[in-house]
Design an enzyme around this catalytic site. Structure first.
Site, short mmCIF file in Angstrom:
data_model
loop_
_atom_site.label_atom_id
_atom_site.label_comp_id
_atom_site.label_asym_id
_atom_site.label_seq_id
_atom_site.Cartn_x
_atom_site.Cartn_y
_atom_site.Cartn_z
CD GLU A 126 -2.93 1.06 2.34
OE1 GLU A 126 -3.94 1.78 2.28
OE2 GLU A 126 -2.63 0.37 3.34
CG HIS A 192 -3.67 6.16 0.32
ND1 HIS A 192 -3.75 6.83 1.53
CD2 HIS A 192 -3.88 4.85 0.59
CE1 HIS A 192 -4.02 5.95 2.49
NE2 HIS A 192 -4.10 4.75 1.95
CG HIS A 213 -8.88 2.18 1.96
ND1 HIS A 213 -8.64 3.32 1.24
CD2 HIS A 213 -7.74 1.91 2.64
CE1 HIS A 213 -7.41 3.72 1.45
NE2 HIS A 213 -6.84 2.88 2.30
CG ASP A 275 -7.00 -0.28 6.26
OD1 ASP A 275 -5.83 -0.69 6.16
OD2 ASP A 275 -7.30 0.92 6.17
#
Length: 387
Positions: A126, A192, A213, A275
């Site tokens: 990530e 992100h 997410h 997460d």
């Protein structure tokens, strides 16, 4: 041969009364018939489902996958198994290349030693190629543009250990990055990111077919000089083939958004993820996101991890049973569909053959729970690891 009898089998988005028979780590039969077996598990008044598959977790039980030890992997795998996960994808936050390489080496050791926890399927990176404006709890000192030499070094040494890699597709070099991931059978994921809707849709064609997410740390509808523009959320809704994941801990997303995503995408395109950071399965209080020695200080309270100033969440402390419970009790989604999003859909997203369903020939990864989704027994590859 081992049998699980008298339970309600929840698989493939449906619920049926059936007995399950498995041997040698594989399911031999799913049938209402009463077949001979050397050992029988009575699941009367209980639900029997495919083991949950968490494709985005940073740790649990006080351990993070960046701690640099095999024991950290083993601890997290065990705690997740206690909550119904039979497979997990250990996730690394944005860190140095050296720490990524160290985690890959430790992953091999942990995979060999893992006897009492969820399967360690492979890694999820990530970061670190993110938009600083959408860093969330990621440490900005590690966030950087695409560097071909750096990611090529990681890919060359990955040897099949990496399953997915989240990045911001609006950054220069994203198309070439996605192409290289596909060469290594790694799923590029949008996360992100401040990409607008058009960029996210274009990136889908490059291979960014999954959204990390949804709603968290990403662009949504916004205004520039009075004009409204869509973001990644709208791209995910527009593209019927784009898959998404939800942190269904009851904190990151309210019930109305969980319901909205379910209504638009359906259970076949949604994976439930924890997460989770090291605080999962631990008492609330001060904790650390990332490596225990130099990670980001956080505080766990109200059932979620937060930055110390409480301006943002810093990962969840959820486990898979909590995800399913949230979808059923808060989002009012049928149990069979919630289980599908916690098992079959994650398996489909990562093309995990033989996992995610209770079906003849599939792995005997099974979870048994009661009407309140309390885990009674977790079976990994035909072996009881909990309960």
């Amino acid at each position: 041969m081992i049998a699980i009898k008298n339970g309600t089998v929840v698989t493939g988005g449906e619920s049926v009364r059936a007995n399950i028979y498995f041997e040698g780590g594989k399911i031999c039969a799913v049938t209402p018939k009463d077949l001979p077996a050397e050992k029988t598990v009575d699941a009367e008044n209980l639900f029997v489902a495919p083991g949950f598959i968490d494709i985005h977790t940073h740790g649990a039980g006080g351990s993070d996958f960046l701690d640099g030890t095999a024991n950290a992997f083993l601890t997290a795998a065990r705690v997740h198994a206690e909550h119904g996960a039979t497979s997990i994808v250990p996730t690394l936050t944005s860190v140095s290349t050296e720490k990524i390489e160290a985690a890959m080496a430790v992953f091999d050791e942990a995979k060999i030693q893992n006897q009492n926890g969820a399967n360690l399927l492979g890694l999820h990176l990530e970061g670190p190629h993110f938009a600083a404006s959408q860093k969330g709890a990621q440490e900005e000192r590690f966030i950087k543009p695409f560097d071909k030499n750096e990611y090529e070094a990681i890919l060359t040494g990955s040897d099949g250990r990496i399953l997915r890699w989240s990045a911001a597709p609006e950054l220069p070099g994203a198309k070439a990055f996605a192409a290289r991931l596909k060469d290594f059978n790694i799923l590029p994921c949008t996360g992100h990111s401040d990409a607008d809707c058009n960029c996210a849709l274009k990136a889908f064609g490059w291979g960014f077919r999954h959204v990390t997410h949804l709603y968290s740390c990403m662009s949504s509808v916004h205004r520039t000089n009075g004009y409204r523009h869509g973001g990644i959320v709208e791209a995910a809704f527009l593209n019927d083939f784009m898959t998404v994941e939800l942190i269904a801990d009851g904190a990151h997303l309210p019930p109305e958004l969980l319901k909205l995503v379910y209504k638009i995408k359906g259970p076949e395109k949604i994976a439930l993820i924890t997460d989770s950071m090291r605080g999962a399965g631990m008492p609330e209080g001060k904790s650390v996101l990332g490596c225990i020695t130099d990670g980001l200080p956080v505080i766990v309270e109200d059932g979620v991890a937060k930055l110390p100033d409480r301006t943002a969440f810093a990962g969840s402390v959820a486990t898979c049973d909590r995800l399913v419970k949230t979808m059923v009790q808060l989002a009012e989604i049928p149990l069979s569909k919630a289980v599908q999003m916690a098992s079959q859909t994650p398996a489909d997203i990562l093309s995990l053959a033989g996992k995610g369903q209770i079906k003849e020939g599939f792995d005997a990864d099974i979870v048994i729970f009661d009407k309140d989704i309390h885990i009674m027994k977790t079976i990994v590859g035909g072996k009881v690891v909990y309960g």
